[in-house]
Design a protein around this motif. Structure first.
Motif, PDB file in Angstrom:
ATOM      1  N   VAL A 125      16.643  41.545  69.710  1.00 36.35           N
ATOM      2  CA  VAL A 125      16.812  42.052  68.350  1.00 36.35           C
ATOM      3  C   VAL A 125      16.413  43.524  68.362  1.00 36.35           C
ATOM      4  N   ASN A 168      17.662  47.949  67.090  1.00 35.99           N
ATOM      5  CA  ASN A 168      18.462  48.874  66.283  1.00 35.99           C
ATOM      6  C   ASN A 168      18.617  50.180  67.044  1.00 35.99           C
ATOM      7  N   ALA A 219      14.657  48.736  60.073  1.00 35.29           N
ATOM      8  CA  ALA A 219      15.934  48.037  59.920  1.00 35.29           C
ATOM      9  C   ALA A 219      15.771  46.552  59.644  1.00 35.29           C
ATOM     10  N   LYS A 277      13.779  44.288  61.802  1.00 36.82           N
ATOM     11  CA  LYS A 277      13.730  43.503  63.040  1.00 36.82           C
ATOM     12  C   LYS A 277      12.779  42.312  62.925  1.00 36.82           C
ATOM     13  N   MET A 317      14.222  39.382  60.955  1.00 32.76           N
ATOM     14  CA  MET A 317      15.284  38.745  61.735  1.00 32.76           C
ATOM     15  C   MET A 317      14.701  37.908  62.869  1.00 32.76           C
ATOM     16  N   ILE A 334      21.415  41.278  69.240  1.00 28.69           N
ATOM     17  CA  ILE A 334      21.627  41.404  67.798  1.00 28.69           C
ATOM     18  C   ILE A 334      21.220  42.810  67.407  1.00 28.69           C
ATOM     19  N   LEU A 389      20.856  45.720  64.483  1.00 29.01           N
ATOM     20  CA  LEU A 389      20.681  45.842  63.039  1.00 29.01           C
ATOM     21  C   LEU A 389      20.925  47.273  62.581  1.00 29.01           C
ATOM     22  N   ASP A 394      20.373  49.496  58.978  1.00 29.13           N
ATOM     23  CA  ASP A 394      19.874  49.560  57.608  1.00 29.13           C
ATOM     24  C   ASP A 394      20.983  50.071  56.701  1.00 29.13           C
ATOM     25  N   ILE A 424      24.491  43.324  62.402  1.00 29.80           N
ATOM     26  CA  ILE A 424      24.111  42.922  61.046  1.00 29.80           C
ATOM     27  C   ILE A 424      23.710  44.153  60.242  1.00 29.80           C
ATOM     28  N   THR A 483      21.629  45.243  57.308  1.00 30.84           N
ATOM     29  CA  THR A 483      20.493  44.646  56.601  1.00 30.84           C
ATOM     30  C   THR A 483      20.185  45.379  55.295  1.00 30.84           C
ATOM     31  N   THR A 543      23.222  41.121  55.330  1.00 31.12           N
ATOM     32  CA  THR A 543      22.065  40.410  54.792  1.00 31.12           C
ATOM     33  C   THR A 543      21.376  41.221  53.700  1.00 31.12           C
ATOM     34  N   VAL A 591      15.042  36.942  55.491  1.00 31.81           N
ATOM     35  CA  VAL A 591      16.436  37.364  55.606  1.00 31.81           C
ATOM     36  C   VAL A 591      17.303  36.399  54.810  1.00 31.81           C
TER      37      VAL A 591
END
Length: 369
Positions: free
Chosen positions: A43, A45, A51, A53, A56, A161, A163, A165, A195, A197, A226, A341
């Motif tokens: 996980v 960014n 973001a 993390k 998540m 994954i 992320l 923002d 994702i 977020t 999300t 989330v």
């Protein structure tokens, strides 16, 4: 700030050149990148902090912890220790330090401490060298979650994954130090799931399409959205708070996180009386900080007033600090606001399926390449 960015821009070019060269060396096999047959989920960014993390990672823990022997592995930012260490509540560092420095957050970092307090039955470990940490965790665990490891190229996770923002997607993609990017925007190709977020709950399909155009996910990448789900308050011991915030409540907000704007926006929807004690991300709260907060709280004429902080910040708030700040008046009414989330467009079903399918497919092998 605009002129400062221009002054720092040449350094960003140099930084970017180093990052691009480093990534090329990993992609070309010049630098060794380890791949594990057991499920390793990363996980991360592209920019610095904020973001989502940790929420998540917690989502993944809730999804997998009942069916697999689960471990999280972080660098342990801000800890006083070095090397590989497992977090265990109640343990102390064998050094001569004040009580506040013996907290779990001081040993393993505030975010890993948060994971361990919320999920005591899973293994929470920290190690600067993630390959070493994974090798030590592999024999006794089925699934490993790497927190904030997107730029840690020495490990090639089975599933990444990434992320973004929502509030930062329209910002210029400038690299450090002129901007906030750790690596170029093109680095997003390594992720299987992207994702966005902290989205507004009313994000329209057209707005989602515009964001997709900005990110331009590749055919093999899944794009999801999300929002933040704020939960009911609880105290520092994790017990539910028997109180509600309304328009008459004065909130003294204490934060040391990368981006407090979404939290402030949420609280502004409940009350306009917010006094923000804002500190840098991972800030180690001191007696001076708490004394200032206590004095302002005591001086406030409001009949209904509370102190609110985040789960991450709560890991760095030692009870001894409050006792020292308030030797005669006792404990301050400090409450924690948890977050979760929440996927938009029923995206949780799609995300859960992606994760569980990957984990099921990779839980039968035990080798390192």
């Amino acid at each position: 700030m605009k002129y400062l960015r221009w002054l720092l821009f040449p350094f960003s070019l140099l930084y970017g050149l180093v990052v691009i060269l480093r990534n090329w060396c990993y992609d070309a096999g010049v630098f060794k990148s380890y791949k594990f047959d057991k499920p390793v989920i990363s996980v991360g960014n592209l920019d610095v902090g904020g973001a989502g993390k940790s929420p998540m990672t917690e989502y993944l823990i809730r999804l997998l912890k009942d069916d697999y022997r689960l471990a999280t592995l972080s660098r342990g930012y801000g800890r006083s220790t070095k090397g590989f260490l497992k977090g265990e509540p109640g343990t102390k560092i064998q050094e001569s330090r004040v009580e506040a420095d013996n907290s779990l957050a001081n040993q393993i970092g505030d975010e890993p401490a948060q994971f361990k307090h919320k999920f005591p039955d899973i293994t929470v470990a920290v190690c600067e060298k993630r390959v070493e940490g994974l090798k030590r965790l592999l024999p006794d665990h089925d699934v490993m979650i790497l927190d904030d490891a997107y730029q840690h190229r020495a490990v090639q996770p089975g599933l990444s994954i990434l992320l973004f923002d929502y509030s930062r997607l329209n910002e210029p993609h400038l690299l450090l130090p002129a901007g906030n990017m750790r690596e170029p925007f093109s680095g997003r190709w390594r992720a299987q799931i992207i994702i966005v977020t902290k989205c507004p709950r009313g994000l329209t399909i057209d707005e989602q399409s515009a964001l997709a155009q900005k990110i331009q996910p590749l055919p093999y990448q899944h794009l999801l959205f999300t929002a933040i789900g704020y939960q009911n308050l609880h105290d520092l011991q994790g017990m539910p708070a028997d109180m509600m915030i309304d328009s008459d409540t004065t909130i003294f907000l204490l934060t040391g996180i990368a981006n407090a704007k979404p939290l402030i926006k949420y609280l502004n929807g409940l009350t306009s009386h917010i006094i923000h004690h804002n500190y840098p991300d991972h800030h180690p709260f001191t007696l001076k900080n708490i004394t200032k907060l206590a004095n302002e709280f005591s001086a406030s004429p409001s009949q209904k007033k509370i102190i609110v902080t985040t789960e991450k910040d709560a890991q760095r708030l030692e009870g001894s600090l409050f006792k020292s700040a308030l030797p005669d008046t006792g404990q301050l009414p400090v409450f924690v606001i948890p977050i979760r989330v929440e996927f938009l467009n029923n995206g949780s079903q799609r995300f859960d399926q992606l994760i569980t399918d990957y984990v099921r497919e990779h839980t039968t092998h035990h080798h390192i390449h």
